[in-house]
Design an enzyme around this catalytic site. Structure first.
Site, PDB file in Angstrom:
ATOM      1  N   ASP A  50       0.855  -1.067  -0.082  1.00  0.00           N
ATOM      2  CA  ASP A  50       0.030   0.010  -0.060  1.00  0.00           C
ATOM      3  C   ASP A  50       0.714   1.428   0.009  1.00  0.00           C
ATOM      4  O   ASP A  50       2.194   1.216   0.248  1.00  0.00           O
ATOM      5  CB  ASP A  50      -1.014   0.078   1.361  1.00  0.00           C
ATOM      6  CG  ASP A  50      -1.869  -0.945   1.251  1.00  0.00           C
ATOM      7  OD1 ASP A  50      -2.346  -1.320  -0.093  1.00  0.00           O
ATOM      8  OD2 ASP A  50      -2.786  -1.254   1.957  1.00  0.00           O
ATOM      9  N   LYS A  71      -2.213   4.478  -3.809  1.00  0.00           N
ATOM     10  CA  LYS A  71      -2.370   5.601  -4.734  1.00  0.00           C
ATOM     11  C   LYS A  71      -1.343   6.292  -4.904  1.00  0.00           C
ATOM     12  O   LYS A  71      -0.874   6.764  -3.868  1.00  0.00           O
ATOM     13  CB  LYS A  71      -3.611   6.395  -4.245  1.00  0.00           C
ATOM     14  CG  LYS A  71      -4.338   7.332  -4.774  1.00  0.00           C
ATOM     15  CD  LYS A  71      -5.290   7.908  -3.946  1.00  0.00           C
ATOM     16  CE  LYS A  71      -6.527   9.201  -4.563  1.00  0.00           C
ATOM     17  NZ  LYS A  71      -7.391   9.706  -4.012  1.00  0.00           N
ATOM     18  N   MET A 186      -8.312   8.046   9.523  1.00  0.00           N
ATOM     19  CA  MET A 186      -8.917   8.495   8.257  1.00  0.00           C
ATOM     20  C   MET A 186     -10.028   9.852   8.684  1.00  0.00           C
ATOM     21  O   MET A 186     -11.123   9.951   7.843  1.00  0.00           O
ATOM     22  CB  MET A 186      -9.582   7.525   7.472  1.00  0.00           C
ATOM     23  CG  MET A 186      -8.795   6.374   6.994  1.00  0.00           C
ATOM     24  SD  MET A 186      -9.673   5.202   5.971  1.00  0.00           S
ATOM     25  CE  MET A 186      -9.951   4.032   7.360  1.00  0.00           C
TER      26      MET A 186
HETATM   27  N1  SAH Z   1      -4.205  -0.389   8.872  1.00  0.00           N
HETATM   28  C1  SAH Z   1      -3.973   0.939   9.107  1.00  0.00           C
HETATM   29  C2  SAH Z   1      -4.786   1.962   9.134  1.00  0.00           C
HETATM   30  C3  SAH Z   1      -5.113   2.143   7.602  1.00  0.00           C
HETATM   31  S1  SAH Z   1      -6.533   3.356   7.206  1.00  0.00           S
HETATM   32  C4  SAH Z   1      -3.182   1.034  10.690  1.00  0.00           C
HETATM   33  O1  SAH Z   1      -3.573  -0.008  11.540  1.00  0.00           O
HETATM   34  O2  SAH Z   1      -2.765   1.653  11.319  1.00  0.00           O
HETATM   35  C5  SAH Z   1      -5.454   4.645   7.094  1.00  0.00           C
HETATM   36  C6  SAH Z   1      -5.532   5.714   8.288  1.00  0.00           C
HETATM   37  O3  SAH Z   1      -4.510   5.107   9.382  1.00  0.00           O
HETATM   38  C7  SAH Z   1      -4.852   7.110   8.005  1.00  0.00           C
HETATM   39  O4  SAH Z   1      -5.869   7.814   7.419  1.00  0.00           O
HETATM   40  C8  SAH Z   1      -4.582   7.577   9.392  1.00  0.00           C
HETATM   41  O5  SAH Z   1      -5.657   7.873  10.133  1.00  0.00           O
HETATM   42  C9  SAH Z   1      -4.015   6.203  10.099  1.00  0.00           C
HETATM   43  N2  SAH Z   1      -2.512   6.237   9.817  1.00  0.00           N
HETATM   44  C10 SAH Z   1      -1.961   5.271   9.114  1.00  0.00           C
HETATM   45  N3  SAH Z   1      -0.361   5.366   9.461  1.00  0.00           N
HETATM   46  C11 SAH Z   1      -0.294   6.868   9.891  1.00  0.00           C
HETATM   47  C12 SAH Z   1       0.905   7.347  10.552  1.00  0.00           C
HETATM   48  N4  SAH Z   1       1.887   6.953  10.266  1.00  0.00           N
HETATM   49  N5  SAH Z   1       0.565   8.514  11.263  1.00  0.00           N
HETATM   50  C13 SAH Z   1      -0.699   8.999  11.491  1.00  0.00           C
HETATM   51  N6  SAH Z   1      -1.861   8.200  11.100  1.00  0.00           N
HETATM   52  C14 SAH Z   1      -1.585   7.129  10.269  1.00  0.00           C
END
Ligand code: SAH
Length: 283
Positions: A50, A71, A186
């Protein structure tokens, strides 16, 4: 200091041809990948990742084909169904397929959908959990998602549903009432709507809020605010996605636990942000 980490002695699983391993890469900092994740990268023939997976992590997949399923550069992201079917195809070609996702694959990551499609097509899978942004990312900002003085529960919420709006199926009144710490993924695009939902449902405008973007990466940026001011503060600061939003008093613990600022020699701003005195020695 490790240059190219070697796995410690153990019975590491062997990646068999034709299998798909669905793995979480953690929030960003390559050190937050698990050892099972590293073991997977070392054996994979192909890595399908991703956009949120750090490029430095992909370098550990020496010799593997790297396919981006995220994306990039304004191009629309591939459809979920197309990604899942591509994984099936690669597995049927006899490849060792590593599906690498940001954070944990089963937390707002559609990992469950992908895994289900694979299983429905008779493909064998292994799941490797990862550190999710809503826990590990907040820890990098010095925010404990649970803290005995403050909360006994935490609720993880997605800030938008499939249509891109703040999820209408969520009972914001129930969440506001029953949830102590609320961690929103998100949520940046809909932050105004989310704040309005929480305040209308009874949360105080004075409640502490933190927005942590690019958590655990060099670009990490943390905004401390309140429910009443966060929308304006986000607009003023220009802080952007990916970000997790954390609501509740545990956010204040950052005043004591912002360990990243300690790395630059700063002293904690406040040793007792919750005004509870020192923790008891025992108990
Ligand atoms: N599976 C991922 C979440 C995916 S949804 C997890 O467990 O973390 C994508 C969202 O994850 C983003 O919009 C944000 O809210 C969060 N996210 C993922 N990586 C991040 C990061 N390094 N810093 C802050 N938010 C993050």
């Amino acid at each position: 200091m490790i240059d190219s980490p070697k796995l410690p002695e153990s019975d590491w699983p062997v990646f068999e041809a034709g299998w798909v391993w669905l793995c979480g890469a953690g929030p960003g900092d390559p050190g937050l990948l698990t050892l099972h994740g590293l073991n997977a990268l070392r054996q994979a023939d192909v890595v399908v990742h991703d956009a949120l997976v750090e490029p430095a992590i992909l370098k550990w997949a020496e010799g593997a084909e790297i396919i981006s399923a995220g994306k990039r550069g304004g191009r629309p992201s591939p459809k979920q169904r197309d990604i899942s079917l591509r994984l099936v195809e690669l597995a049927r070609e006899g490849k060792r397929v590593l599906r690498l996702k940001g954070g944990d694959p089963f937390v707002f990551g559609r990992g469950g959908e992908e895994a289900q499609t694979l299983v429905q097509h008779g493909v064998l899978i292994r799941i490797i959990p990862g550190i999710t942004a809503g826990i590990g990312g907040l820890a990098y900002a010095g925010i404990p998602v649970t803290h005995r003085d403050v909360n006994q529960s935490v609720t993880f919420v997605t800030g938008h549903d499939q249509s891109g709006s703040a999820p209408t199926s969520l009972d914001w009144r129930a969440i506001s009432k029953a949830s102590q710490v609320i961690v929103i993924y998100m949520g940046m695009r809909q932050i105004g709507q989310i704040v309005e939902n929480l305040v209308c449902a009874g949360r105080s405008v004075d409640e502490p809020v933190a927005v942590v973007s690019n958590a655990s990466l060099k670009a990490q940026n943390v905004l401390e605010s309140t429910l009443g001011s966060v929308v304006g503060d986000v607009a003023k600061s220009g802080i952007g996605s990916p970000a997790v939003i954390c609501v509740d008093k545990s956010v204040l613990m950052r005043q004591a636990l912002d360990w990243q600022s300690m790395l630059t020699g700063e002293a904690p701003r406040n040793l007792d942000p919750l005004g509870r005195g020192r923790p008891a020695e025992s108990a």
